[in-house]
Motif scaffolding. Structure first.
Motif, PDB file in Angstrom:
ATOM      1  N   VAL A 196      40.392  40.979  47.531  1.00 40.42           N
ATOM      2  CA  VAL A 196      41.847  41.055  47.658  1.00 40.42           C
ATOM      3  C   VAL A 196      42.507  41.063  46.279  1.00 40.42           C
ATOM      4  O   VAL A 196      43.439  41.833  46.016  1.00 40.42           O
ATOM      5  N   VAL A 197      42.004  40.218  45.399  1.00 39.69           N
ATOM      6  CA  VAL A 197      42.566  40.179  44.040  1.00 39.69           C
ATOM      7  C   VAL A 197      42.399  41.528  43.356  1.00 39.69           C
ATOM      8  O   VAL A 197      43.332  42.047  42.718  1.00 39.69           O
ATOM      9  N   PHE A 198      41.218  42.112  43.513  1.00 29.90           N
ATOM     10  CA  PHE A 198      40.977  43.420  42.893  1.00 29.90           C
ATOM     11  C   PHE A 198      41.923  44.471  43.472  1.00 29.90           C
ATOM     12  O   PHE A 198      42.470  45.306  42.737  1.00 29.90           O
ATOM     13  N   GLY A 395      50.618  43.485  35.656  1.00 29.74           N
ATOM     14  CA  GLY A 395      50.221  42.116  35.351  1.00 29.74           C
ATOM     15  C   GLY A 395      48.995  41.703  36.134  1.00 29.74           C
ATOM     16  O   GLY A 395      48.427  42.491  36.890  1.00 29.74           O
ATOM     17  N   ALA A 396      48.603  40.468  35.947  1.00 31.77           N
ATOM     18  CA  ALA A 396      47.405  39.970  36.621  1.00 31.77           C
ATOM     19  C   ALA A 396      47.711  39.683  38.086  1.00 31.77           C
ATOM     20  O   ALA A 396      48.775  39.173  38.417  1.00 31.77           O
ATOM     21  N   ALA A 397      46.786  40.063  38.945  1.00 29.91           N
ATOM     22  CA  ALA A 397      46.895  39.704  40.359  1.00 29.91           C
ATOM     23  C   ALA A 397      46.233  38.348  40.541  1.00 29.91           C
ATOM     24  O   ALA A 397      45.137  38.115  40.024  1.00 29.91           O
ATOM     25  N   VAL A 398      46.908  37.473  41.244  1.00 28.05           N
ATOM     26  CA  VAL A 398      46.391  36.110  41.412  1.00 28.05           C
ATOM     27  C   VAL A 398      46.373  35.748  42.886  1.00 28.05           C
ATOM     28  O   VAL A 398      47.323  36.026  43.618  1.00 28.05           O
ATOM     29  N   LEU A 417      38.825  38.805  34.168  1.00 26.96           N
ATOM     30  CA  LEU A 417      38.722  37.953  35.354  1.00 26.96           C
ATOM     31  C   LEU A 417      38.793  36.481  34.950  1.00 26.96           C
ATOM     32  O   LEU A 417      38.200  36.080  33.949  1.00 26.96           O
ATOM     33  N   VAL A 418      39.498  35.738  35.732  1.00 26.42           N
ATOM     34  CA  VAL A 418      39.620  34.301  35.460  1.00 26.42           C
ATOM     35  C   VAL A 418      39.466  33.525  36.758  1.00 26.42           C
ATOM     36  O   VAL A 418      40.123  33.836  37.752  1.00 26.42           O
ATOM     37  N   ALA A 419      38.568  32.567  36.763  1.00 26.89           N
ATOM     38  CA  ALA A 419      38.484  31.598  37.866  1.00 26.89           C
ATOM     39  C   ALA A 419      38.909  30.268  37.266  1.00 26.89           C
ATOM     40  O   ALA A 419      38.074  29.452  36.874  1.00 26.89           O
TER      41      ALA A 419
END
Lengths: 457, 302
Positions: A196-198, A395-398, A417-419
């Motif tokens: 989903v984030v991708f 922007g980044a999807a979170v 990518l950030v977790a």
């Protein structure tokens, strides 16, 4: 000679699962474990269930495991619905870099990631040896990467003073590098949320957003994955503590959600989600089973005996350590990416919060979140027009995943990518184990629900 | 016959272990599959005696045998019916406790012998646990022997012809039950092996016949402690209508079922909290149980 044993629904054959039970459950392949009586003792196993192919990072662990297995054990290789580290189908970002003006608003995530220290990131925590005051010969122990019921790929290096943990370090061995424009699921324990984030990141890179119906389905799928993830974790906790009522209640709840999980896009392209949403009517059944589970977790004296007062993290500690997700929320820290999302506001989302901050609070919070997730999924599937999730184009999807916020952004021809919270959680878990007797230390470690996947730069 | 022959004791041991295996399936709710079980047993026994990379040969190989001998010896002291027992010893309950005492070095030898970190941890855990629980076990035996004025198990059974000792001395019974579960290293006291924590622990290195002997010894131990519980606390063979041996068997199966069921309902105990419970609660209460037993003896059993 290889022992051939018939595996039926009722007969139980002692089996060892590679990499772990949670992975098979999260990837929708629970049926592969039918007929197995899972054991954490390789010497007692008669069947080994292994993914085909086995991740390279586990090769050493598998070799060590073979030394412990009986000579006549049957190894059952099966392909997972999502091969570990698979690329996400139908999602491809143009090879051109987004415009420079699309990069603001997300700088805090850039360059950071889970496991800044490299592939086999290791955090050593040294504490006071010997909580009982006795001086004993120390024992060096590397627990993992196939140490069921902990997730496969997680290695705990400890120095034991007697049976008390004197030093502790935790490594997450598994990793997928998302090379090129095709994103790859970087954590097999969170396949849907990352998908989903991708999808949102791809949409934002193109300056748009996901469609209304698809957005509700995405939300429902993420929430169902959260429920399944928390249940699978609770079941593994039950196996660690050898608490059969908890194991059985989790199994019942997972079975009740099984039909509904058809909407989870393990092996279906993103565009097919709408057709796959037929499992939604089964959600009320899952809710009933989950309600019983929440009661069990809340009232279980056994859980209280083992987990209460263990590894207490105050709200201030959770904040200073940078913890996110259920671990932080169990300490009373209201950090949940869903709170500011207008779609969740439309569904009447209210984040669950704990107060005690101990291992028991983390278990109760996850059980409550699993129940709330099923409710949210049901409401999302019944909802009409979907409000825009907000966010900046490019922007980044979170998305709030089962262990904390997950973020993806396509920029300069590569994925960032950030977790967030994964590395602080590993550090906090390693710290919390020090000074505890081995079984208590393992229960504390499990309470953090660490992923063996290292995500990020 | 007045006593069982050694062969008879072995027959009871093997038959009892088989019954325990069936009970385990029943309690776990899994279908009993005799063919599968037979195949598993057959392949286990036929596996070669593989040795760990580093191990202490003597300790490693002696441990399963010592464990089985201790279990069979404990079983031999159990009175199954009037005149139907393996060893008619005047201090039979002491012999029972003495036989169980050999379980401690056997498990420790297995853990130390295998030489792996978690095996050693399992061995040490067991040593600490048994040091803590041996005393309440011995004191409870004293408490139930006092009313009978004898340490012979059959005499203790006879003194319960009217009221079982579990009703007369509930405190002693409550202390006895967890102690016997601990002796059998069954859940929730399976600390030396604890699969999910130690990956098999003290017994992880055993294969083939060695593993089969450990499996057998653990089940014989359960039969022995269940039988002795029936004898010391549940009036043994006394009961209406049925023959004495049947009553004894029914009570033994009942105790074994309770032990196995409790193991599935309770989480595994933590060593530190279990030891604290043993030393701070169980041991003082065991002394109280002896005092109560003395008072009861003076009042009702003189």
């Amino acid at each position: 000679m290889v022992l051939r044993l018939r595996r039926s629904r009722h007969e139980r054959v002692p089996g060892f699962v590679i990499p772990d039970e949670q992975t098979w459950t999260l990837l929708g392949a629970e049926s592969a474990m039918a007929g197995l009586q899972l054991t954490a003792n390789p010497a007692a196993a008669r069947v080994v269930l292994a993914p085909d192919p086995i991740p390279d990072e586990l090769a050493e662990g598998v070799a060590a495991l073979r030394e412990l297995l009986p000579d006549d054990v049957a190894i059952d290789y099966r392909a997972l619905p999502v091969p570990v580290g698979t690329r996400v189908r139908d999602l491809r970002v143009g090879t051109e870099a987004p415009a420079a003006g699309m990069e603001h608003g997300h700088g805090e995530h850039d360059g950071h990631g889970d496991g800044d220290g490299g592939h086999h990131d290791m955090m050593a925590i040294v504490g006071d040896p010997s909580a009982d005051g006795l001086i004993m010969e120390s024992i060096q122990l590397s627990h993992g990467p196939l140490a069921a019921p902990l997730p496969g790929g997680l290695v705990v290096d400890v120095t034991l003073d007697g049976d008390v943990v004197a030093e502790s370090a935790i490594r997450a061995l598994l990793r997928v590098e998302p090379a090129g424009p095709e994103p790859r699921v970087p954590d097999a324990l969170t396949p849907v949320a990352w998908t989903v984030v991708f999808a949102e990141a791809v949409a934002r890179a193109g300056g748009g957003s996901t469609g209304s119906e698809r957005a509700w389905l995405s939300l429902a799928a993420v929430e169902l994955e959260r429920a399944v993830s928390h249940l699978a974790w609770l079941r593994s906790l039950g196996r660690l503590l050898d608490l059969h009522p908890l194991i059985e209640a989790c199994t019942r709840s997972l079975a009740a959600l099984q039909a509904s999980r058809a909407i989870l896009p393990y092996d279906t392209p993103h565009d097919d989600w709408l057709e796959a949403a037929v499992g939604a009517p089964d959600l009320p059944d899952g809710r009933d089973a989950l309600s019983d589970l929440v009661k069990l977790v809340t009232r279980s004296r056994g859980l209280r005996w083992r987990l209460r007062g263990r590894a207490v993290l105050t709200k201030a500690e959770a904040s200073s350590r940078g913890l996110c997700g259920p671990v932080a929320r169990a300490s009373g820290r209201a950090v949940d990416g869903r709170t500011d999302d207008p779609r969740y506001a439309r569904l009447g989302f209210d984040p669950a919060l704990g107060t005690q901050g101990d291992a028991l609070a983390r278990a109760i919070l996850r059980a409550e979140e699993a129940l709330a997730a099923v409710d949210l999924a049901r409401r999302a599937l019944e909802a009409d027009a979907c409000p825009d999730a907000g966010g900046v184009p490019g922007g980044a999807a979170v998305t709030e995943g089962p262990r904390g916020p997950l973020s993806a952004r396509w920029t300069d021809g590569r994925w960032l990518l950030v977790a967030a919270g994964a590395e602080p959680a590993r550090r906090a878990a390693a710290d919390a184990m020090v000074g505890l007797e081995w079984s208590a230390a393992l229960a504390v470690l499990a309470s953090f629900d660490l992923s063996p996947w290292s995500v990020g730069a | 016959m007045s006593t069982l022959t050694p062969l008879g004791v072995l027959a009871v041991a093997l038959g009892g272990a088989g019954c325990v295996a069936v009970l385990e399936c029943v309690v776990a709710g899994t279908r009993l599959a005799p063919a599968t079980m037979a195949r598993l047993a057959s392949t286990t026994v036929r596996q070669p005696l593989r040795r760990p990379a580093t191990y202490d040969s003597w300790l490693f190989h002696l441990a399963p045998g010592l464990l089985l001998i201790a279990a069979v010896m404990a079983l031999a002291t159990v009175p199954w019916a009037p005149g139907f027992r393996g060893v008619d010893f005047q201090a039979g309950v002491i012999l029972f406790g003495g036989a169980l005492a050999y379980v401690t070095p056997a498990v420790f030898m297995a853990g130390w012998g295998v030489g792996t970190p978690l095996g050693v941890v399992g061995g040490f855990r067991w040593l600490a646990l048994m040091l803590a629980y041996a005393m309440p076990l011995a004191m409870v035996v004293t408490a139930v022997a006092a009313p009978a004025g004898s340490l012979r198990p059959s005499d203790i059974v006879e003194v319960q012809h009217a009221v079982p000792m579990a009703l007369v001395q509930p405190l002693a019974f409550a202390l006895w039950l967890p102690a016997i579960v601990a002796v059998c290293f069954l859940p929730p006291f399976d600390l030396p092996q604890a699969d999910s924590e130690l990956g098999g622990g003290a017994f992880a290195g055993y294969r083939g016949l060695d593993a089969a002997i450990v499996w057998l010894a653990q089940r014989v131990l359960l039969v022995a402690v269940s039988g002795m519980t029936a004898a010391l606390f549940l009036s043994g063979w006394h009961g209406p209508l049925l023959p004495p041996a049947i009553w004894m068997a029914v009570k033994t199966v009942g105790v074994a079922t309770l032990v196995l069921w409790a193991g599935r309902r309770l989480p595994r105990m933590e060593v530190d909290r279990t030891l604290a419970l043993a030393w701070k609660v169980a041991n003082p209460l065991a002394i109280v149980a002896i005092v109560i037993a003395g008072a009861l003896t003076l009042a009702f059993y003189r």
